[in-house]
Every structure is written in structure tokens, then in C-alpha cells.
Design a protein around this motif. Structure first.
Motif, PDB file in Angstrom:
ATOM      1  N   ASP A 240       0.819  -1.218   0.000  1.00 37.34           N
ATOM      2  CA  ASP A 240       0.000   0.000   0.000  1.00 37.34           C
ATOM      3  C   ASP A 240       0.851   1.267   0.000  1.00 37.34           C
ATOM      4  N   ALA A 241       1.853   1.308   0.879  1.00 38.87           N
ATOM      5  CA  ALA A 241       2.676   2.515   0.994  1.00 38.87           C
ATOM      6  C   ALA A 241       3.430   2.795  -0.301  1.00 38.87           C
ATOM      7  N   THR A 242       3.909   1.728  -0.945  1.00 40.84           N
ATOM      8  CA  THR A 242       4.635   1.892  -2.210  1.00 40.84           C
ATOM      9  C   THR A 242       3.713   2.411  -3.300  1.00 40.84           C
ATOM     10  N   ARG A 243       2.500   1.856  -3.363  1.00 40.90           N
ATOM     11  CA  ARG A 243       1.545   2.254  -4.405  1.00 40.90           C
ATOM     12  C   ARG A 243       1.106   3.704  -4.213  1.00 40.90           C
ATOM     13  N   ILE A 258      -6.854   2.498  -2.718  1.00 40.50           N
ATOM     14  CA  ILE A 258      -6.242   3.386  -1.726  1.00 40.50           C
ATOM     15  C   ILE A 258      -6.722   2.949  -0.346  1.00 40.50           C
ATOM     16  N   PRO A 259      -5.823   2.550   0.556  1.00 40.50           N
ATOM     17  CA  PRO A 259      -6.267   2.075   1.870  1.00 40.50           C
ATOM     18  C   PRO A 259      -6.824   3.226   2.706  1.00 40.50           C
ATOM     19  N   PRO A 260      -7.785   2.959   3.569  1.00 40.49           N
ATOM     20  CA  PRO A 260      -8.414   4.023   4.353  1.00 40.49           C
ATOM     21  C   PRO A 260      -7.431   4.918   5.095  1.00 40.49           C
ATOM     22  N   ILE A 261      -6.377   4.320   5.653  1.00 44.28           N
ATOM     23  CA  ILE A 261      -5.444   5.131   6.433  1.00 44.28           C
ATOM     24  C   ILE A 261      -4.665   6.112   5.561  1.00 44.28           C
ATOM     25  N   GLN A 262      -4.605   5.843   4.236  1.00 45.62           N
ATOM     26  CA  GLN A 262      -3.865   6.702   3.312  1.00 45.62           C
ATOM     27  C   GLN A 262      -4.755   7.707   2.591  1.00 45.62           C
ATOM     28  N   VAL A 263      -6.061   7.645   2.804  1.00 47.36           N
ATOM     29  CA  VAL A 263      -6.969   8.580   2.134  1.00 47.36           C
ATOM     30  C   VAL A 263      -6.606  10.042   2.431  1.00 47.36           C
ATOM     31  N   GLN A 321     -13.950   4.987   6.669  1.00 43.57           N
ATOM     32  CA  GLN A 321     -13.957   4.948   5.210  1.00 43.57           C
ATOM     33  C   GLN A 321     -14.818   3.799   4.681  1.00 43.57           C
ATOM     34  N   TYR A 322     -14.882   2.692   5.419  1.00 46.12           N
ATOM     35  CA  TYR A 322     -15.747   1.576   5.063  1.00 46.12           C
ATOM     36  C   TYR A 322     -16.861   1.518   6.097  1.00 46.12           C
ATOM     37  N   HIS A 323     -18.022   1.097   5.687  1.00 47.14           N
ATOM     38  CA  HIS A 323     -19.166   1.030   6.582  1.00 47.14           C
ATOM     39  C   HIS A 323     -19.521  -0.428   6.872  1.00 47.14           C
ATOM     40  N   ARG A 324     -20.073  -0.650   8.051  1.00 48.25           N
ATOM     41  CA  ARG A 324     -20.504  -2.002   8.403  1.00 48.25           C
ATOM     42  C   ARG A 324     -21.606  -2.439   7.442  1.00 48.25           C
ATOM     43  N   SER A 325     -21.726  -3.717   7.229  1.00 50.39           N
ATOM     44  CA  SER A 325     -22.830  -4.240   6.428  1.00 50.39           C
ATOM     45  C   SER A 325     -23.840  -4.902   7.353  1.00 50.39           C
ATOM     46  N   VAL A 506     -19.109  -3.323   3.959  1.00 56.27           N
ATOM     47  CA  VAL A 506     -19.177  -2.999   2.539  1.00 56.27           C
ATOM     48  C   VAL A 506     -17.932  -2.174   2.242  1.00 56.27           C
ATOM     49  N   LEU A 507     -17.065  -2.705   1.419  1.00 56.29           N
ATOM     50  CA  LEU A 507     -15.771  -2.079   1.181  1.00 56.29           C
ATOM     51  C   LEU A 507     -15.865  -0.960   0.156  1.00 56.29           C
ATOM     52  N   ALA A 508     -15.296   0.178   0.470  1.00 59.50           N
ATOM     53  CA  ALA A 508     -15.247   1.285  -0.482  1.00 59.50           C
ATOM     54  C   ALA A 508     -14.116   1.055  -1.473  1.00 59.50           C
ATOM     55  N   ALA A 509     -14.452   0.992  -2.765  1.00 57.77           N
ATOM     56  CA  ALA A 509     -13.432   0.932  -3.809  1.00 57.77           C
ATOM     57  C   ALA A 509     -12.953   2.353  -4.046  1.00 57.77           C
ATOM     58  N   ILE A 510     -11.771   2.644  -3.557  1.00 58.13           N
ATOM     59  CA  ILE A 510     -11.256   4.009  -3.601  1.00 58.13           C
ATOM     60  C   ILE A 510     -10.046   4.059  -4.523  1.00 58.13           C
TER      61      ILE A 510
END
Length: 536
Positions: A240-243, A258-263, A321-325, A506-510
Motif C-alpha cells: 500500500d505505501a509503495t503504491r 487506496i487504503p483508508p489510512i492513506q486517504v 472509510q468503510y461502513h458495516r454491512s 461494505v468495502l469502499a473501492a477508492i
């Protein structure tokens, strides 16, 4: 055929816009777009492999009979029209007459038959496409540009299946000459799409170049004719960090996942933007194997369901960034039942009472519950470390900790791919976690109908519920929206009530992208498309 879950491991997604908003700009042809991806295909053969990254890359090379937009409507593509038999057991397609594969082979009805027959051939070892064909019995060539596809039972979800990359159309010449080489990718992967698969460097990149003859785009595309980009490069950057670093430093034009912590990092970077979409299909969930004691007791399954603090766990791991389902289907999936929202909650006290009622009243020296001297211990096979994405390992750890608080031990080792798939096939597990991207509620049949228990399908909950079987069979046999909404809503509520599944998120495609990139969009499954993309 059981789906190989390691290679089928799929993302789900969450809220936001579906396209980049540059509609007032005039497209500029030329240039290379470099897209950083977080995974690499184990096999590029769209008929054999089931990974979402395979479908996302190969969408640029392979066309489908029909196209589906993000509102779940279907449009002509390689087929200029179609009719569905009243009994839903056959589909007749009228094909375009001007399509040519990039090896010079014309597209005809013979190509459609060759591709569908390739999918169901045992030698292909299809992990997913064969499931999309359901009760396929064969293809009739009416004439060179008319084809009838037949099924032994009503099969209402076929039109959606026909829009996917997995049922994309290869050149029949490459199927005849290179079927054993398709996994390797590169020049043998011959389609009719807007790009040609030029080269692949394992673990590093896949390179596509523009098909200058392309002029048969789907009817819902923003333009017709060749793609704007000269070339499209997929850079494989699993870290993730490299990308994200490659994106913020300008080494790549776009980045997937993009991982939530990097948004916040991307949002703060000058000249970069974010886009996201809700990905339809199965949310990331834990399935409970009702055929394996002690989960054959519904009270124990319900206790597990209510013993995990899903809302807080998802919030803590994904920073909002992601919400529970709430249910097994994403809210963007057709026939999603909104009544599942708020229908169940974290309740450790109730979970404890259910376990008491089931006879798990003792405690051992480590505080875990016992019954007749046996510890309440559940086995949850873990993906190989290389297959873990999006901090799911952290979410699974906090779920384990929640269950430990109510006295349930969960072992969750990382297995090899071979051991993992063997566990799927023989049912050697208590808990199993997976998500699945597809804008089609027939997923409920694949994952909960008793005919699909492994090793013959994807019902990893090993659920045998006559009502669920009836409802999902009815849904798969009709295109009537009211009927489908009714039976699939009943199914969603039932599998929650009987403790077959613990929906997690439910995963956010970011995706992050340079502001000079325009025209890119998410498709109906939440994967990035580049046919209309261009660079300023």
C-alpha cells in the motif's frame, strides 16, 4: 464445480461517485496511462481464472455480448439485439457484422459457440465462468450472425453474466492454437477489445496498446472508435505505501485500492483526486458452517453472530472509510432488502445466554466455554499472507478477540493455497470469510442453495434450508423484478435469522488519480475502465 476461493478472493465496496467529472473537457488522443494495482493475476485466462484483478485488466482486451451500466441496464455490444424465450431457457442474439479480432479473424456466431464450449470444457478448469453459465446445454448457430444459447432450466441471470469479462470472447483461432497458453497473458490473449495485450513482466507490469481498428464500443460508452490512449500500463504494486507513494510522487497516473489510512494523504496532495463507488455483490462476511458441530446448533451460530461488535470493529480498523454491512448483499446490488439494516446488533449478554442454553456452561483454565469437558473452539482458515488485503487480517483479529470475551476460542492460521482450497472442498472449517463482486442477487443462490454445497459450489455455510432453496430457485428463473425483490428479500432475512452469516462490511473501492487524467470510470462491478480515458 467448487470455486477456488483463494483465486476468487474479491473486493466489495462502499459509497461515492462512479466516474471522474470532466465532462466539459475535450478528449485529447495519445499518451500512456500508468495504473498502480495492488494484486497480480495468477492466470490471465478469463474463462479459467476468477480474480477480480484479472477481470479488470482483461476488460480492456475482451468485449462481451452485452454491456451493463451502473444503473444495471443492459446495452448492445457485440450483440446488436437479443430475445429471451418465454420459458427463460434460451437466449437468441443477433450479432454485429463488422467486428474483427486483433488477429484478423472475423467475429461470427462460430466464435460465440467456441468460447462458451471452451468455458465448460473440463480441460479449461474454470473457477467461475462455468458457474456464470449455470445450466448451459449448448449453443445453436442459426446463421453466421445469429446464435441461440440454451439452458436446461430457466436462467434469468444469464444476460448479466454475458456482460462480464469472464464470458468475454476470445478469437476462436487463439482458442484452437493457444488454449494451453492463455494463462500466461501477452500476445496470445487475442480479443476484439480497444486494447491489445502487448506484454507481461511477471510481478511487475502488464502493457496494453491501442487497437486502431476498434469501432464497436458498447452502446453506453461515451464515444465510439479507437481508445484515446496510445497505451495502458498496469504496474503491480502490492504494498500500500509503495503504491500510494508512487501516486503522490507522480510515478504513476492512477492507483487502485487506496487504503483508508492513506486517504488523507491523497486528499492533501496537490493535483490529485479521489473517486469511489459502492461495489455490488456479497459483502465481506463470515459464513458459519452449519454442518460442522457445534455450529449445527442454531443457538451457537446466533451467539457468534451477536458476539462480534461489527460496528465498532469496522470503525476502528477502517477509520470510517468503510461502513458495516447489515446483510449478505451490498446496498447497490439489485434486490437488496433495506429492512435488514438495524435488524441485528452486538449483544454479548444475549450471546452468552444462547451459549448457556446450548449447554456450553463450563469454563476451562483459560476462560473458554466447555461442554462435557470439551472446549468451544472454532477453526477459521486464513488466506495465505500474500492474499490478505485491505487490513482484513486486523478486522479478523478484533473479531477473534470479541468472541474470546464470550468464551469462544477461534483459531485462524494462515494456510498455503493448497491447504486452504482443500479445506473449502471438504468442509474442514467452522468459519469462512469471503466477499464477491457482482451486480446480481443470484449470488444468494450460489452461496446458500443446498445444491451448491462444496465441492460442487460455493455454499460454504453448508446451509440446507428448503425455503431458501425454493426462493433462490424462483429468483433465478424469472426476470420479473417484483418477484425477484420478494424472494431475494426473504432469503436475505432468513440467512441472517438462522445464523448462517455474519456480515462485516461494505468495502469502499477508492481510487486515486492525477487531475490530468479524464474519462475513467467504474463499471457495473466497481472495476476501473479505460476505454474513454485520456490525459490532458
Amino acid at each position: 464445480m467448487v470455486l477456488t476461493i483463494v483465486s476468487a478472493f474479491s473486493l466489495a465496496a462502499c459509497a461515492g461517485s462512479t466516474t471522474s467529472d470532466h465532462s466539459s473537457s475535450t478528449p485529447v488522443p495519445g499518451g500512456t496511462l500508468t495504473y498502480g494495482i495492488n494484486d497480480s493475476p495468477s492466470c490471465f485466462d478469463i474463462h479459467a481464472n476468477s480474480k477480480d484483478i484479472t477481470a479488470e485488466i482483461q476488460r480492456n482486451v475482451f468485449d462481451s455480448l452485452v454491456s451493463q451500466d451502473d444503473q444495471h441496464q443492459f446495452h448492445p455490444w457485440l450483440a446488436e439485439g437479443w430475445t429471451i424465450a418465454d420459458d427463460q431457457k434460451s437466449y437468441t442474439f443477433t450479432l454485429r457484422r463488422d467486428v474483427v479480432f486483433t488477429d484478423g479473424t472475423p467475429f461470427t456466431a462460430h466464435a460465440v459457440k467456441a468460447n462458451l464450449d471452451h468455458i465448460v470444457a473440463p480441460a479449461t478448469k474454470s473457477e467461475y465462468a462455468v458457474n456464470l453459465l449455470g445450466p448451459y446445454t449448448g449453443t445453436d448457430i442459426i446463421d453466421d450472425y445469429t446464435v441461440r444459447i440454451n439452458f436446461s432450466a430457466p436462467f434469468a441471470s444469464f444476460l448479466q453474466a454475458a456482460s462480464t469479462t469472464y464470458l468475454g470472447i476470445y478469437s476462436p483461432r487463439t482458442l484452437a492454437e493457444n488454449a494451453d497458453k492463455l494463462c500466461a497473458g501477452g500476445s496470445v490473449d487475442v480479443g476484439s477489445g480497444p486494447f491489445v495485450f502487448s506484454s507481461y513482466t511477471k510481478g511487475q507490469s502488464a502493457v496494453m496498446t491501442r487497437n486502431p481498428a476498434y469501432h464497436w464500443a458498447p452502446a453506453n460508452a461515451a464515444h465510439n472508435g479507437p481508445a484515446y490512449l496510445d497505451s495502458l500500463v498496469f504496474r503491480i504494486l502490492p504494498e500500500d505505501a509503495t503504491r500510494v507513494g508512487a501516486l503522490t510522487s507522480g510515478q504513476i497516473d492512477m492507483a487502485r485500492a487506496i487504503p483508508p489510512i492513506q486517504v488523507p494523504t491523497v486528499e492533501a496532495a496537490k493535483g490529485l483526486s479521489l473517486m469511489r463507488t459502492d461495489q455490488p455483490g456479497l459483502t465481506y462476511s463470515i459464513f458459519l458452517n452449519s454442518a460442522s458441530a457445534p455450529l449445527d446448533d442454531q443457538r451457537v451460530r446466533s451467539a457468534i453472530q451477536q458476539g462480534i461488535d461489527v460496528a465498532e470493529d469496522v470503525k476502528a480498523v477502517y477509520f470510517g472509510q468503510y461502513h458495516r454491512s447489515w446483510g449478505p448483499l451490498s446496498p447497490t446490488t439489485p434486490s437488496y432488502d433495506p429492512s435488514v439494516a438495524e435488524s441485528w446488533h452486538y449483544d454479548p449478554d444475549k450471546a452468552g445466554k444462547l451459549l448457556d442454553e446450548a449447554g456450553w456452561t463450563g469454563r476451562d483454565g483459560e476462560g473458554f466455554r466447555t461442554k462435557n469437558g470439551k472446549r468451544l473452539s472454532l477453526f477459521w482458515p486464513g488466506l495465505p499472507s500474500a492474499g490478505v488485503r485491505d487490513q482484513r487480517d486486523l478486522l479478523e483479529q478484533v473479531a477473534q478477540a470479541d468472541l474470546a470475551k464470550i468464551g469462544v476460542e477461534v483459531t485462524h492460521p494462515r494456510l498455503t493455497a493448497g491447504d486452504y482450497n482443500a479445506r473449502v472442498a471438504d468442509g474442514g472449517f467452522h468459519l469462512f470469510s469471503v466477499s464477491w463482486a457482482r451486480p446480481e442477487p443470484d449470488l444468494l443462490r450460489l452461496f446458500f442453495h443446498s445444491a451448491n454445497i462444496p465441492p460442487h459450489g460455493q455454499n460454504v455455510a453448508h446451509l440446507r434450508d428448503p425455503q431458501v432453496d425454493q426462493w433462490t430457485a424462483t429468483g433465478s428463473a424469472t426476470t420479473d423484478e417484483r418477484t425477484r425483490d420478494d424472494v431475494y428479500a426473504r432469503t436475505q432475512r432468513e440467512v441472517l435469522d438462522n445464523g448462517s452469516v455474519v456480515p462485516l462490511y461494505v468495502l469502499a473501492a477508492i481510487a486515486g488519480f492525477d487531475d490530468d487524467v479524464h474519462g475513467h470510470a467504474f463499471d457495473a462491478s466497481g472495476w476501473m475502465t479505460f476505454y474513454d480515458a485520456w490525459k490532458a
